[in-house]
Design a protein around this motif. Structure first.
Motif, short mmCIF file in Angstrom:
data_model
loop_
_atom_site.label_atom_id
_atom_site.label_comp_id
_atom_site.label_asym_id
_atom_site.label_seq_id
_atom_site.Cartn_x
_atom_site.Cartn_y
_atom_site.Cartn_z
N GLU A 41 35.54 29.36 9.32
CA GLU A 41 36.64 30.23 9.73
C GLU A 41 36.00 31.68 9.74
OE1 GLU A 41 40.14 29.87 9.43
OE2 GLU A 41 39.97 27.80 10.16
N PRO A 42 36.50 32.62 10.48
CA PRO A 42 36.07 33.86 10.75
C PRO A 42 36.30 34.62 9.28
CG PRO A 42 37.63 33.45 12.58
CD PRO A 42 37.57 32.41 11.44
N GLY A 43 37.19 34.49 8.66
CA GLY A 43 37.44 35.30 7.25
C GLY A 43 36.36 34.76 6.49
N PHE A 44 36.37 33.36 6.46
CA PHE A 44 35.11 32.80 5.39
C PHE A 44 33.73 33.39 5.53
CE2 PHE A 44 32.39 29.70 3.64
CZ PHE A 44 33.14 29.10 2.53
N ILE A 45 33.57 33.49 6.93
CA ILE A 45 32.14 33.77 7.39
C ILE A 45 31.84 35.44 6.92
CG2 ILE A 45 30.60 34.31 9.20
CD1 ILE A 45 31.75 31.94 10.69
N GLU A 46 33.09 36.10 7.06
CA GLU A 46 33.06 37.36 6.84
C GLU A 46 32.64 37.70 5.45
OE1 GLU A 46 32.64 41.31 7.29
OE2 GLU A 46 32.62 39.98 8.88
N LEU A 47 33.28 36.93 4.49
CA LEU A 47 33.22 37.18 2.96
C LEU A 47 31.89 36.69 2.47
CD1 LEU A 47 36.68 36.32 1.86
CD2 LEU A 47 35.43 38.25 1.03
N LYS A 48 31.24 35.79 3.25
CA LYS A 48 29.91 35.05 2.93
C LYS A 48 28.98 36.10 3.19
CE LYS A 48 27.57 31.08 4.38
NZ LYS A 48 27.39 30.09 5.13
N ARG A 49 29.01 36.76 4.41
CA ARG A 49 28.05 37.82 4.76
C ARG A 49 27.87 38.80 3.88
NH1 ARG A 49 29.25 38.71 10.84
NH2 ARG A 49 28.34 36.69 10.95
N GLU A 50 29.17 39.21 3.56
CA GLU A 50 29.14 40.50 2.59
C GLU A 50 28.57 40.14 1.26
OE1 GLU A 50 33.30 41.49 1.66
OE2 GLU A 50 32.91 43.04 0.23
N ILE A 51 28.91 38.89 0.64
CA ILE A 51 28.36 38.51 -0.75
C ILE A 51 26.84 38.38 -0.49
CG2 ILE A 51 28.10 37.01 -2.41
CD1 ILE A 51 31.50 36.73 -1.66
N TRP A 52 26.29 37.75 0.74
CA TRP A 52 25.00 37.40 0.63
C TRP A 52 24.14 38.54 1.02
CZ3 TRP A 52 21.28 34.77 -0.53
CH2 TRP A 52 20.09 34.75 0.07
N ALA A 53 24.70 39.73 1.45
CA ALA A 53 24.08 40.79 1.86
C ALA A 53 23.80 41.61 0.39
CB ALA A 53 24.98 41.92 2.63
N LEU A 54 24.86 41.55 -0.62
CA LEU A 54 24.63 41.99 -2.04
C LEU A 54 23.52 41.23 -2.66
CD1 LEU A 54 28.71 42.30 -2.70
CD2 LEU A 54 26.82 44.23 -2.54
N ILE A 55 23.74 40.03 -2.42
CA ILE A 55 22.55 39.34 -3.28
C ILE A 55 21.17 39.45 -2.49
CG2 ILE A 55 21.93 36.73 -3.96
CD1 ILE A 55 24.52 36.06 -3.86
#
Ligand SMILES: Nc1ncnc2c1ncn2[C@@H]1O[C@H](COP(=O)(O)OP(=O)(O)O)[C@@H](O)[C@H]1O
Ligand SMILES: [Mg+2]
Lengths: 273, 268, 276
Positions: free
Chosen positions: B247-261
């Motif tokens: 899902e696009p929303g899921f991918i967006e959140l995942k990307r955001e969090i992954w960038a932080l980590i």
């Protein structure tokens, strides 16, 4: 061809091959024994009697009293001493070892004492036991006790000490108090290891008893062995040794059975270790 | 230091200014630095962060299994006591009692609490059914697969009706397929029962899929770096994880969090 | 701000097994004082049953300087050590190669199993009467008992150590073109060395313990003989000096071996449990 020969030597034999090699080895050994000890075979019967003579000695021991007692009485005398000493040592050593594994203060205090005592072989206590208690049964029980208590304590301590700390944490979060953790989690989880310690302890007790019987006894298997040696009855001596060995093996098997009964969940049981 | 909106009377569990320093032979290890985290009743909070950043330490402190160097843990506004069934824990390594059957393991917390036999049997049976473990009732832990063992551990932690469930990388030791099944199972649990959960993982996907809120920790000494709310009504909530993760929303959140980590891992 | 004063029930399980020494030292000192007090206060324990620590020290000095039952304390110790060394040398010399062979050539294992199982449960000490018959009251008798006590630990631990060498290592060696001899000497033995060495340590200690027993029964010299003479002369202090010397030498042997192991084999020890 060369590689096939190599690969035979480098692969563990299967079950049937294993048995066959085992049997072959037994046959070869018995054959060699018989061949070398036959009249003119090179080995004097005073050094090693032929197999049939040993068998005769066994039958004689079974049918007639030797040194005033039947074989059964000798065995019973040995068993009585070993069981008394071993159980008495367990009565002290098991709780002490568990306490030392659980409370580190107990460990800090008591462990060094055992470390100091441990290098002194149990056999070296025999003369002291004789001076203190005479050459009666109590001296033998004392020496067996000394031989048995160290492994009782050390193995019980190790068993409790090496319990996975995570199990304790899990029990704590489930609301168990210290006593419940000790009895319900730690001691039960450690049970197979505790029994293993008991087994090692019994083995030591048995070994030491035989020694004590060579020095301070008027019956028992060690006593038979020493007398047979003095009177050059090698057949009887070998039979006594064999019985000592068979009983030692029996103890070990029984203790393994005990593990299976008291800890049916043990992984070691499942793997047959 | 990030302040949390959830601070206030509504917090079920409140981690306040928690720092932790371990004294080791090699010197002091500064594992946690003034962590603040408030978890509301019924909220599913997932903590992510690079490995070694102090996630497990934070959980051990929250569970009462480890003392903080500074700070405190409040439950319902009162200092939390020592470890106990108010806050049960599911560990990565299962920590089942090897000498007890599945049913006995699950009954453990009830038994030490003195719950009577009939009530115990009733609740254990109920829990076994709920976790789909009924047929393994009399098996010993070593006879079960990793996934089954972890189900038992979850059942054991839930049967005592904890106010907060703490889970420390509960699926970290499982293979990918078993993990997927259990992730969906936990999602179902929290949906149906509305548990208050603090869940630790290093899988961003798992965090987004399960969490109402994802808390990102910095590399050691661990601090709360950022909190990201996951919309409760997100479209993927009812999907299984395979579908959700596309899902696009899921991918967006995942990307955001992954960038932080990622910045934290690089910073190490 | 440190709260959660609640008792931390989590135990420091990671603490090393070796404790802070003060506790142990205090416990041992307490026992020594107790020993002294029991012997110093008249009427508690007769000196004949348990001499005071000072008597034992004095006896130690006497035995070290004067001849008792044939030699000084050092003479007895030297006799014991010589027999022990002969026995363990033969045990290691035969046991380690046999262990390597058994691990390297699996079909040999069932061939020796019957003998091993037959002898495994016969205590080394039960061999004393027959050894006496065979070799009389000689060094050979004593050394044979040491050998019997030491041999199994050498074989079993060597076999375990060699057998646990990862087969991937062996395959790696093969792909690099190593023959059997090279693989054995360059790959297998270094990996198995810690286990082998542990086996040797156990063997040395078993041999020492058994030797004392053998000397109690036969011989005219040695520490076991010394304590048996102490028994015959009703001299508890002699017995205690003998026991302490035996224990101290046994401990010393093990400490030296541990040092040597660390020196020779600084790499990580094998994961298998040693078999006693
Ligand atoms: N009991 C302890 N003693 C010393 N250091 C510890 C202890 N527990 C954890 N640490 C250290 O604290 C840091 C954080 O560990 P942990 O909380 O397990 O990290 P995470 O779970 O995020 O991977 C690590 O560097 C670890 O080595
Ligand atoms: Mg962790």
């Amino acid at each position: 061809m060369a590689t096939r020969v190599r690969s035979f030597w480098r692969t563990p034999p299967g079950k049937i091959a294993w048995l066959a090699i085992c049997l072959g080895s037994i046959v070869v050994l018995l054959g060699a024994w018989w061949y070398l000890t036959r009249p003119g075979g090179g080995i004097s019967p005073l050094f090693l009697p032929p197999p049939d003579e040993v068998l005769d000695a066994f039958v004689r021991l079974l049918s007639r009293p030797y040194l005033g007692s039947t074989l059964g009485q000798h065995i019973a005398a040995s068993l009585e001493v070993v069981m008394t000493g071993w159980l008495a040592a367990g009565l002290v050593g098991l709780p002490l070892g568990i306490a030392m594994g659980w409370w580190r203060k107990a460990r800090w205090v008591a462990f060094p004492i055992f470390q100091v005592l441990r290098p002194v072989p149990p056999l070296a206590w025999i003369p002291l036991a004789i001076v203190w208690l005479g050459i009666g049964e109590s001296a033998r029980v004392f020496v067996v006790f000394i031989a048995a208590i160290v492994p009782w304590v050390m193995n019980s301590m190790q068993a409790v000490y090496s319990i996975d700390a995570l199990l304790v944490s899990a029990a704590l979060t489930l609301g168990a108090n210290d006593r419940q953790i000790l009895t319900r989690v730690v001691c039960r989880t450690a049970l197979p290891t505790l029994v293993a310690g008991a087994r090692i302890s019994l083995g030591n007790a048995w070994t030491t008893l035989v020694a004590a019987e060579l020095l301070a006894a008027t019956s028992g298997l060690g006593y038979i062995a020493l007398n047979a040696s003095r009177t050059l009855e090698i057949g009887i001596l070998l039979v006594a040794m064999a019985i000592i060995g068979v009983l030692g093996a029996l103890f070990s098997v029984i203790m393994q059975l005990v593990t299976r009964i008291v800890a049916p969940w043990s992984r070691a049981n499942a793997e047959g270790a | 230091m990030t302040t949390t909106k959830a601070h206030g009377p509504t917090a079920k569990m409140d981690i306040r200014g928690v720092s932790k320093t371990f004294d080791t032979r090699a010197g002091a290890v500064h594992a946690l630095d003034r962590c603040d985290l408030a978890i509301r009743e019924g909220e599913f909070v997932v903590v992510v962060g690079p490995s070694g950043c102090g996630k497990s330490t934070l959980m051990m402190i929250a569970a009462g299994l480890e003392a903080p160097s500074t700070g405190q843990i409040l439950v319902d506004g009162k200092p939390a006591g020592p470890a106990g069934p108010q806050r049960t824990v599911v560990f990565q390594r299962f920590a089942l009692f090897p000498s007890e059957t599945v049913a006995q393991n699950i009954a453990f917390g009830l038994r030490v609490a003195g719950v009577d036999r009939a009530e115990r049997a009733r609740r254990v049976t109920e829990q076994l059914e709920f976790m789909r473990l009924s047929q393994f009732r009399d098996a010993y832990p070593h006879e079960l697969s990793g996934g089954m063992q972890q189900r038992v551990a979850i059942a054991r932690a839930l049967v005592v009706r904890p106010e907060i469930l703490l889970m420390d990388e509960p699926f970290g030791a499982l293979d990918a397929q078993t993990r997927t099944v259990l992730q969906e199972e936990v999602a179902r649990l929290s949906r149906e029962m509305n548990y208050t959960v603090m869940f630790i993982t290093h899988s961003v996907e798992e965090a987004v899929y399960l969490g109402d809120r994802v808390v990102v920790m910095s590399s050691r000494p661990g601090r709360i770096k950022k909190e990201i709310a996951i919309p409760r009504d997100a479209g993927w909530r009812r999907l299984d994880i395979e579908e959700a993760s596309s899902e696009p929303g899921f991918i967006e959140l995942k990307r955001e969090i992954w960038a932080l980590i990622r910045t934290e891992i690089v910073r190490q | 701000m440190t709260t959660i004063a609640a008792p931390m029930a989590s135990r420091p399980r990671r603490a090393p097994l070796s404790p802070p020494l003060v506790y142990g030292a205090a416990a041992i000192a307490f026992l020594l004082v107790l020993w002294f007090a029991a012997t110093a206060i008249p009427g508690v324990v007769s000196n004949k049953v348990l001499p005071s620590p000072f008597d034992v020290v004095e006896r130690f000095a006497t035995l070290a300087a004067d001849t008792f039952s044939g030699s000084t304390l050092f003479g007895h110790a030297a006799a014991s050590l010589t027999r022990w060394l002969i026995g363990v040398t033969v045990a290691v010399g035969l046991g380690v190669p046999l262990g390597v062979l058994l691990a390297w050539l699996p079909p040999l294992r069932p061939a020796v199993t019957p003998v091993f199982e037959l002898f495994r449960y016969i205590p080394p000490f039960a061999w004393v009467p027959i050894a006496v018959l065979w070799y009389g009251a000689s060094t050979t008798t004593q050394a044979m008992i040491v050998f019997i006590a030491a041999f199994p630990a050498c074989v079993i631990n060597t076999q375990l150590g060699v057998a646990q060498v990862d087969s991937i290592l062996l395959r790696a060696a093969k792909t690099l073109g190593a023959g059997a001899a090279t693989t054995l000497s360059r790959v297998v033995l270094p990996v198995a060395a810690p286990a082998i060495f542990t086996g040797i340590r156990i063997a040395f200690s078993n041999g020492w313990m058994a030797l004392v027993g053998a000397e109690l029964v036969v011989g005219k010299q040695g520490l076991g003989f010394l304590i048996s003479q102490g028994q015959i002369n009703d001299s508890v202090s002699t017995i205690l000096v003998g026991m302490i010397t035996i224990g101290a030498l046994g401990a010393l042997i093990d400490v030296v071996l541990q040092r040597v192991q660390r020196l020779l084999l600084p790499w990580k020890s094998a994961t298998t449990r040693p078999v006693a």
